[in-house]
Design an enzyme around this catalytic site. Structure first.
Site, PDB file in Angstrom:
ATOM      1  N   ASN A   1      19.772  -8.328  40.053  1.00  0.00           N
ATOM      2  CA  ASN A   1      19.742  -9.717  39.585  1.00  0.00           C
ATOM      3  C   ASN A   1      18.985 -10.595  40.581  1.00  0.00           C
ATOM      4  O   ASN A   1      19.131 -11.817  40.567  1.00  0.00           O
ATOM      5  CB  ASN A   1      21.163 -10.249  39.419  1.00  0.00           C
ATOM      6  CG  ASN A   1      21.958  -9.408  38.444  1.00  0.00           C
ATOM      7  OD1 ASN A   1      21.468  -9.081  37.366  1.00  0.00           O
ATOM      8  ND2 ASN A   1      23.176  -9.042  38.822  1.00  0.00           N
TER       9      ASN A   1
ATOM     10  N   HIS B   1      31.611 -12.828  30.081  1.00  0.00           N
ATOM     11  CA  HIS B   1      31.684 -11.828  31.157  1.00  0.00           C
ATOM     12  C   HIS B   1      33.118 -11.363  31.458  1.00  0.00           C
ATOM     13  O   HIS B   1      34.085 -12.111  31.295  1.00  0.00           O
ATOM     14  CB  HIS B   1      31.085 -12.454  32.428  1.00  0.00           C
ATOM     15  CG  HIS B   1      30.835 -11.485  33.526  1.00  0.00           C
ATOM     16  ND1 HIS B   1      31.637 -11.383  34.637  1.00  0.00           N
ATOM     17  CD2 HIS B   1      29.859 -10.557  33.681  1.00  0.00           C
ATOM     18  CE1 HIS B   1      31.163 -10.445  35.442  1.00  0.00           C
ATOM     19  NE2 HIS B   1      30.083  -9.930  34.885  1.00  0.00           N
TER      20      HIS B   1
ATOM     21  N   GLU C   1      28.656 -18.441  28.688  1.00  0.00           N
ATOM     22  CA  GLU C   1      27.609 -18.222  29.691  1.00  0.00           C
ATOM     23  C   GLU C   1      26.383 -18.961  29.181  1.00  0.00           C
ATOM     24  O   GLU C   1      26.121 -18.958  27.976  1.00  0.00           O
ATOM     25  CB  GLU C   1      27.278 -16.727  29.812  1.00  0.00           C
ATOM     26  CG  GLU C   1      28.349 -15.928  30.490  1.00  0.00           C
ATOM     27  CD  GLU C   1      28.064 -14.420  30.485  1.00  0.00           C
ATOM     28  OE1 GLU C   1      26.904 -14.023  30.671  1.00  0.00           O
ATOM     29  OE2 GLU C   1      29.012 -13.659  30.283  1.00  0.00           O
TER      30      GLU C   1
ATOM     31  N   SER D   1      24.508 -12.157  30.341  1.00  0.00           N
ATOM     32  CA  SER D   1      24.076 -11.204  31.357  1.00  0.00           C
ATOM     33  C   SER D   1      23.612  -9.881  30.782  1.00  0.00           C
ATOM     34  O   SER D   1      22.803  -9.183  31.400  1.00  0.00           O
ATOM     35  CB  SER D   1      25.214 -10.943  32.338  1.00  0.00           C
ATOM     36  OG  SER D   1      26.332 -10.404  31.665  1.00  0.00           O
TER      37      SER D   1
ATOM     38  N   ASP E   1      29.064 -20.907  32.593  1.00  0.00           N
ATOM     39  CA  ASP E   1      28.777 -19.915  33.626  1.00  0.00           C
ATOM     40  C   ASP E   1      27.260 -19.733  33.699  1.00  0.00           C
ATOM     41  O   ASP E   1      26.642 -19.158  32.807  1.00  0.00           O
ATOM     42  CB  ASP E   1      29.476 -18.602  33.261  1.00  0.00           C
ATOM     43  CG  ASP E   1      29.321 -17.545  34.348  1.00  0.00           C
ATOM     44  OD1 ASP E   1      28.393 -17.658  35.163  1.00  0.00           O
ATOM     45  OD2 ASP E   1      30.123 -16.594  34.361  1.00  0.00           O
TER      46      ASP E   1
ATOM     47  N   HIS F   1      23.298 -16.345  35.474  1.00  0.00           N
ATOM     48  CA  HIS F   1      21.935 -15.808  35.321  1.00  0.00           C
ATOM     49  C   HIS F   1      20.897 -16.895  35.039  1.00  0.00           C
ATOM     50  O   HIS F   1      19.709 -16.596  34.936  1.00  0.00           O
ATOM     51  CB  HIS F   1      21.922 -14.732  34.224  1.00  0.00           C
ATOM     52  CG  HIS F   1      22.834 -13.598  34.586  1.00  0.00           C
ATOM     53  ND1 HIS F   1      22.418 -12.522  35.341  1.00  0.00           N
ATOM     54  CD2 HIS F   1      24.164 -13.412  34.362  1.00  0.00           C
ATOM     55  CE1 HIS F   1      23.444 -11.712  35.546  1.00  0.00           C
ATOM     56  NE2 HIS F   1      24.507 -12.225  34.962  1.00  0.00           N
TER      57      HIS F   1
ATOM     58  N   LYS G   1      22.734 -13.968  42.667  1.00  0.00           N
ATOM     59  CA  LYS G   1      21.719 -13.463  41.736  1.00  0.00           C
ATOM     60  C   LYS G   1      20.375 -14.067  42.146  1.00  0.00           C
ATOM     61  O   LYS G   1      19.852 -13.708  43.181  1.00  0.00           O
ATOM     62  CB  LYS G   1      22.188 -13.707  40.321  1.00  0.00           C
ATOM     63  CG  LYS G   1      23.565 -13.002  40.136  1.00  0.00           C
ATOM     64  CD  LYS G   1      24.121 -13.061  38.773  1.00  0.00           C
ATOM     65  CE  LYS G   1      25.589 -12.686  38.705  1.00  0.00           C
ATOM     66  NZ  LYS G   1      25.956 -11.355  39.156  1.00  0.00           N
TER      67      LYS G   1
END
Ligand SMILES: Cc1ncc(COP(=O)(O)O)c(C=O)c1O
Length: 374
Positions: free
Chosen positions: A33, A120, A166, A170, A195, A198, A228
């Site tokens: 990541n 996640h 998210e 991910s 979240d 990423h 990440k």
């Protein structure tokens, strides 16, 4: 200690093609990541070396609420609050712990957490610890979120609603419909927990993430992980001052845990500067995405990638792991992802684009994938 029941359960996992083991990193990086290639950044490393030289300790020595609170933690949090344009920030050891802390602590008994169906594992574990009930909406389906809220109210639910997503998924590489979810949250006076694991560093002005612009809102809590695209370690929970103060007082994963190393706070602080100045890196990553569209997605009949994460769903666990092993043998570090990380029947190769590679690496991977997956 008896080897049972562990041995038989491991054997059962192996039979189902789900046994995991650790392997050394090798080959071209299509698995990490470290999207902006900052994990080995010399400027971040130098900031840590300078801190060591001026006597910043490696260990924090305790919980933040006891002796573990260092000026480096507080400096990072002030900087993060300023950078992400939010009232306050809290630095914790990693994103997993942050999600445990958020969901175990903030939603109260009688509240409802409506989480995306593909959220996640760390959020799932937080939901398990929560006093609030939780339900799962169909992935990225705003109507499904709305229906679940309506059902809660129809059944007499009086508590607050928490919408948990998210910003960039991910394992799927797609983005949450943030504008519509924000409207939904406003309509129901709901809290939004976003979240950004990423998204941070890769998207938004200065790498502030996909939620940039929402960060300062009174009903938004954002999680920016540092491990990440920021190339370091830890996580920054950002939100209204009252929420951060409440976490400091009530979040058990924060309270009953040794504070992260002050040196990591120094590194994360330097990483904020690095991502802010990384427009050139973000442009290069976008170009790599175009290369992947041309060399990987087009030929394999996949849609053009929306982000740096490209899922190639092969469905079957064993086939997926065999494909990953073949790619690894050819020098490409591509990992197979199986249940329970992804839903049953959706095992996949997760191709991660990072600046640790260039166009020629992406073209070479495309070549191999075309031969491997028909
Ligand atoms: C969406 C999401 N949230 C949280 C985490 C956990 O973050 P960390 O790796 O910092 O523990 C991850 C890591 O895989 C993630 O993908």
């Amino acid at each position: 200690m008896t080897a049972e029941p562990f041995r038989s359960q491991l054997a059962a996992l192996e039979q189902r093609g789900r046994l995991r083991s650790l392997m050394p990193r090798s080959g071209r990086d299509f698995a990490s990541n470290d999207y902006l290639g900052l994990a080995g950044d010399a400027i971040i490393a130098q900031s840590v070396a300078d801190a060591v030289a001026r006597g910043v300790p490696v260990g924090s020595g305790g919980s933040r609420l006891l002796r573990g609170n260092a000026p480096e933690h507080e400096g990072l949090e002030a900087k993060a609050a300023d950078f992400f344009k939010t009232q306050a920030a809290l630095f914790v050891a990693n994103g997993y712990l942050a999600n445990l802390a958020l969901f175990a602590t903030l939603p109260q008994r009688g509240d409802l957490i409506v989480a995306d169906g593909l959220i996640h594992a760390s959020a799932h574990d937080g939901l398990r610890l929560s006093k609030a009930a939780s339900v799962f909406a169909a992935h990225n389906d705003v109507q499904s979120f709305a229906d679940l809220i309506a059902a809660f109210r129809a059944e007499g639910g009086k508590g607050r609603v928490w919408i948990a997503v998210e910003t960039l998924y991910s394992m799927d590489g797609d983005m949450a419909p943030l504008a519509d979810l924000t409207k939904l949250a406003a309509k129901h006076d709901a809290m939004l927990v976003l979240d950004e694991a990423h998204g941070t560093g890769v998207f938004g002005p200065g790498g502030r993430g996909l939620s940039s612009g929402l960060d300062g809102l009174h009903n938004v809590v954002t999680l920016h992980t540092c491990g990440k695209a920021m190339g370091t370690e830890g996580a920054l929970i950002c939100g209204p001052r009252v929420i951060i103060d409440y976490l400091i007082n009530r979040a058990r994963p924060f309270i009953y845990s040794t504070a992260p190393s002050p040196l990591m706070a120094v590194a994360a602080s330097a990483a904020i500067d690095r991502i802010e100045a990384a427009d050139n890196r973000r442009d290069r990553l976008a170009t790599l995405r175009q290369d992947a569209a041309e060399a990987i997605c087009g030929p394999l009949g996949l849609p053009a990638p929306r982000s740096q994460i490209i899922p190639l769903i092969l469905k079957d666990d064993v086939r997926t792991m065999a494909a990953a092993a073949a790619l690894q043998k050819a020098g490409f570090d591509v990992r197979g992802i199986r249940p329970p990380t992804v839903p049953a029947g959706t095992s996949r190769l997760r191709i991660s684009l990072t600046l640790n590679n260039g166009r020629s690496d992406v073209l070479a991977l495309g070549d191999h994938l075309r031969r491997l997956v028909r």
